[in-house]
Design a protein around this motif. Structure first.
Motif, PDB file in Angstrom:
ATOM      1  N   THR A   1       2.384   1.757  -3.514  1.00  0.00           N
ATOM      2  CA  THR A   1       1.393   2.238  -4.472  1.00  0.00           C
ATOM      3  C   THR A   1       1.019   3.684  -4.175  1.00  0.00           C
ATOM      4  O   THR A   1       0.846   4.490  -5.093  1.00  0.00           O
ATOM      5  CB  THR A   1       0.152   1.332  -4.461  1.00  0.00           C
ATOM      6  OG1 THR A   1       0.562  -0.025  -4.700  1.00  0.00           O
ATOM      7  CG2 THR A   1      -0.838   1.733  -5.538  1.00  0.00           C
ATOM      8  N   GLY A   2       0.922   4.044  -2.905  1.00  0.00           N
ATOM      9  CA  GLY A   2       0.654   5.436  -2.536  1.00  0.00           C
ATOM     10  C   GLY A   2       1.761   6.359  -3.005  1.00  0.00           C
ATOM     11  O   GLY A   2       1.506   7.461  -3.503  1.00  0.00           O
TER      12      GLY A   2
ATOM     13  N   LEU B   1      -4.696   1.486  -6.405  1.00  0.00           N
ATOM     14  CA  LEU B   1      -4.616   1.669  -4.962  1.00  0.00           C
ATOM     15  C   LEU B   1      -5.956   1.344  -4.308  1.00  0.00           C
ATOM     16  O   LEU B   1      -6.003   0.697  -3.264  1.00  0.00           O
ATOM     17  CB  LEU B   1      -4.184   3.095  -4.617  1.00  0.00           C
ATOM     18  CG  LEU B   1      -4.066   3.422  -3.126  1.00  0.00           C
ATOM     19  CD1 LEU B   1      -3.056   2.508  -2.434  1.00  0.00           C
ATOM     20  CD2 LEU B   1      -3.696   4.884  -2.931  1.00  0.00           C
TER      21      LEU B   1
ATOM     22  N   GLN C   1      -6.337  -2.402  -4.299  1.00  0.00           N
ATOM     23  CA  GLN C   1      -5.400  -2.968  -3.323  1.00  0.00           C
ATOM     24  C   GLN C   1      -5.910  -2.752  -1.896  1.00  0.00           C
ATOM     25  O   GLN C   1      -5.836  -3.650  -1.059  1.00  0.00           O
ATOM     26  CB  GLN C   1      -4.029  -2.325  -3.514  1.00  0.00           C
ATOM     27  CG  GLN C   1      -2.919  -3.002  -2.778  1.00  0.00           C
ATOM     28  CD  GLN C   1      -1.571  -2.401  -3.142  1.00  0.00           C
ATOM     29  OE1 GLN C   1      -1.484  -1.402  -3.853  1.00  0.00           O
ATOM     30  NE2 GLN C   1      -0.519  -3.004  -2.649  1.00  0.00           N
ATOM     31  N   ARG C   2      -6.440  -1.570  -1.622  1.00  0.00           N
ATOM     32  CA  ARG C   2      -7.006  -1.289  -0.294  1.00  0.00           C
ATOM     33  C   ARG C   2      -8.172  -2.232  -0.003  1.00  0.00           C
ATOM     34  O   ARG C   2      -8.291  -2.759   1.093  1.00  0.00           O
ATOM     35  CB  ARG C   2      -7.474   0.169  -0.202  1.00  0.00           C
ATOM     36  CG  ARG C   2      -6.358   1.171  -0.077  1.00  0.00           C
ATOM     37  CD  ARG C   2      -6.875   2.606  -0.149  1.00  0.00           C
ATOM     38  NE  ARG C   2      -8.020   2.844   0.720  1.00  0.00           N
ATOM     39  CZ  ARG C   2      -7.938   3.279   1.973  1.00  0.00           C
ATOM     40  NH1 ARG C   2      -6.753   3.538   2.488  1.00  0.00           N
ATOM     41  NH2 ARG C   2      -9.012   3.475   2.684  1.00  0.00           N
TER      42      ARG C   2
ATOM     43  N   ARG D   1      -4.431   5.298  -9.204  1.00  0.00           N
ATOM     44  CA  ARG D   1      -5.393   5.526  -8.108  1.00  0.00           C
ATOM     45  C   ARG D   1      -6.386   4.371  -8.026  1.00  0.00           C
ATOM     46  O   ARG D   1      -6.728   3.913  -6.949  1.00  0.00           O
ATOM     47  CB  ARG D   1      -6.121   6.848  -8.333  1.00  0.00           C
ATOM     48  CG  ARG D   1      -6.971   7.270  -7.163  1.00  0.00           C
ATOM     49  CD  ARG D   1      -7.538   8.666  -7.444  1.00  0.00           C
ATOM     50  NE  ARG D   1      -8.319   9.138  -6.345  1.00  0.00           N
ATOM     51  CZ  ARG D   1      -9.605   8.831  -6.157  1.00  0.00           C
ATOM     52  NH1 ARG D   1     -10.225   8.066  -7.011  1.00  0.00           N
ATOM     53  NH2 ARG D   1     -10.262   9.306  -5.119  1.00  0.00           N
TER      54      ARG D   1
ATOM     55  N   LEU E   1       0.832  -1.204   0.000  1.00  0.00           N
ATOM     56  CA  LEU E   1       0.000   0.000   0.000  1.00  0.00           C
ATOM     57  C   LEU E   1       0.867   1.255   0.000  1.00  0.00           C
ATOM     58  O   LEU E   1       0.574   2.228  -0.714  1.00  0.00           O
ATOM     59  CB  LEU E   1      -0.933   0.009   1.214  1.00  0.00           C
ATOM     60  CG  LEU E   1      -2.124  -0.941   1.159  1.00  0.00           C
ATOM     61  CD1 LEU E   1      -2.801  -1.024   2.512  1.00  0.00           C
ATOM     62  CD2 LEU E   1      -3.103  -0.511   0.081  1.00  0.00           C
TER      63      LEU E   1
END
Length: 103
Positions: free
Chosen positions: A28-29, A75, A78-79, A72, A25
């Motif tokens: 990716t952020g 992400l 993934q979250r 985005r 995470l």
């Protein structure tokens, strides 16, 4: 009693899984931060350009915005895969996408 021992034996592995999720995470952020910074720079360049140069910069801006949208979205997926559901408003606040410039 042996069953409880097996559960505790797996805890270090679960901790490593959680660490990897968090690291993924974070990566990716960071990738999204970079994409948004490049997009902001392209937006500034676009707004100061005129004529044919503006057309070329508009194409670059649109490509960078599309890339930022994809990162985005990745992400967000993934979250959700990590169990962090319903965070669309959080993403909107933390990683706002500028409006699409049309001409």
């Amino acid at each position: 009693m042996a069953r409880n021992d097996n559960v505790f034996a797996l805890m270090p592995i679960e901790v490593e899984f959680q660490k990897e999720k968090a690291a993924g995470l974070r990566r990716t952020g960071e990738k999204l931060d970079k994409a948004l910074a490049a997009l902001a720079s392209a937006e500034r360049e676009l707004l100061s350009a005129r004529g044919p140069e503006r057309t070329a910069r508009l194409g670059r801006y649109r490509a960078l915005r599309k890339e930022a949208e994809q990162v985005r979205w990745g992400l967000m997926v993934q979250r959700e895969a990590c169990g962090l559901r319903g965070g669309d408003l959080e993403l909107d606040r933390a990683y706002p996408l500028p409006p699409l410039i049309r001409e």
